[in-house]
Design an enzyme around this catalytic site. Structure first.
Site: not given
Length: 417
Positions: A29, A134
């Site tokens: 961003h 994960k």
């Protein structure tokens, strides 16, 4: 600063807290303040507001060297990031991206290229491998790093060795990496909290404006995106609850950020893509280059089938339509309003990649405005055909447009209501 970064920046000006709930430093961003361009990847971009507390939730994956490098780089650019470490809170349940995850990402992409003749076009930031670890229950979290370092080291070694046996070309300096990680312990300790408790207090204490910043995009969502050309997390609204530890009834407004045309970085199906001078013109006028990878973005006409699909999943309460000024030079503008496959109109967005490649977009052609909109500061100041373009989008999607972006600066965001 034109897309999500810009809208977040606008909303962050009166927020108390700005959060990231998913993804890692694969996001990009750009935010401009006082003509200084800041680039954010892992830090919530609202951190440039000195009154904001920035929160990195448990659903985010954190590459520690990347985090500090990003903060220091932005700190050197201008004064807006001063004191960032006092404004940043990190959930102790967030998973850690190690350098070897990034190396594995590169090796996997190379293998995909060799075996299938095409890769996924990942950012090589280790995101896929860390979310895989994960899910496989072999990952390590911030809380592990801050607990017993000896135990952490054992688990780190086991994980590194696992990857080394899977990828024999992989070189990991285990002891060197552990030394670097040990250095981060003292640096991040003051920023780390139990994220669930922290969010609960924020939601139940004195009323706060809490802004959650989505990273990537709806069509890169692991469940709803153009699989397999997607990222490894939920970029849609569900990621907010799981990535911050926050109940759905606390989700208020949901704002969709959409450019006035469509772009995609990396590979994957893109039905409204214009591989011609239109696409080139959008790319050059819009300066369409990925913030994270520097890759040229592929460009095409606005595809309302995609926007409606994103709305079905996210339930937008309003839209921010950005970069309208990029369309200023067109005498006519096409908008995708339907999909046909084998000459049959389909009512949905196809899940299958091969089917999506065969989609024929049905376009509606709207008259362009062929004039400069960048000085407009209210809806009424926009050319009539630009106003009609905005209204056409609203009617088709069934969501009001709350902001229209017509330029780079903060001032060039027109608010409609």
């Amino acid at each position: 600063m034109r897309g999500k970064g810009k809208v977040v920046d606008l909303l962050a000006q009166d927020a108390d807290m700005v959060c990231r709930c998913q993804g890692g430093n694969n996001a990009g961003h750009t935010v401009v303040v006082d003509s200084v361009e800041y680039d954010f990847h892992l830090l919530p971009s609202g951190i440039i507001n000195p009154k904001v507390t920035a929160f990195i939730g448990n659903g985010v994956v954190i590459h520690l060297p990347g985090l500090f490098e990003e903060a220091e780089k932005n700190e050197r650019k201008g004064k807006s990031l001063k004191g960032w470490e006092k404004r940043l809170i990190i959930s102790d349940r967030a998973h850690i991206v190690f350098d070897f995850h990034q190396a594995v990402d590169g090796v996997q992409e190379q293998q995909r290229q060799e075996q299938a003749g095409q890769n996924l076009g990942t950012t090589k930031k280790g995101i896929g491998p860390v979310y895989s670890a994960k899910a496989a229950r072999s990952g390590l979290r911030i809380c592990d790093l801050l607990a017993d370092f000896t135990q952490f080291s054992e688990r780190y070694k086991a994980l590194a060795q696992q990857y080394q046996s899977m990828y024999p070309t992989l070189k990991i300096d285990i002891d060197g990496e552990l030394l670097k990680l040990k250095d981060y312990v003292e640096q991040i300790k003051p920023m780390v909290r139990d994220g669930v408790h922290y969010m609960y207090e924020a939601l139940h204490g004195p009323p706060k404006k809490i802004l959650v910043e989505g990273a990537n995009a709806a069509l890169l969502d692991i469940d709803f995106g153009t699989y397999p050309f997607v990222t490894s997390s939920n970029c849609t609204v569900g990621g907010v609850c799981t990535g911050l530890g926050m109940p759905p009834q606390n989700v208020g407004e949901v704002y969709g950020v959409v450019k006035a045309y469509t772009t995609r970085v990396g590979i994957g199906a893109f039905p409204s893509e214009q591989k011609n001078e239109i696409g080139d013109l959008l790319q050059t006028r819009g300066k369409e280059v990925g913030v994270t990878t520097g890759r040229k973005r592929r460009c095409g006409w606005l595809d309302l089938v995609l926007i409606k699909y994103a709305h079905m999943i996210n339930g937008f309460t309003a839209l921010a339509l950005t970069k309208l000024d990029i369309l200023d030079v067109f005498t006519e503008i096409k908008v995708g309003i339907g999909y046909k496959v084998d000459n049959q109109t389909i009512p949905h967005f196809p899940a299958n990649q091969e089917v999506l490649q065969r989609v024929e977009v049905q376009y509606e052609t709207l008259p362009g405005w062929d004039s400069d909109t960048s000085a407009a500061r209210s809806f009424e100041e926009l050319p009539e055909n630009a106003q009609k373009y905005v209204r056409f989008i609203e009617e088709h999607v069934g969501v009001p447009v709350k902001w229209i972006g017509v330029g780079k600066s903060r001032e060039s965001m027109i608010q409609l209501f």
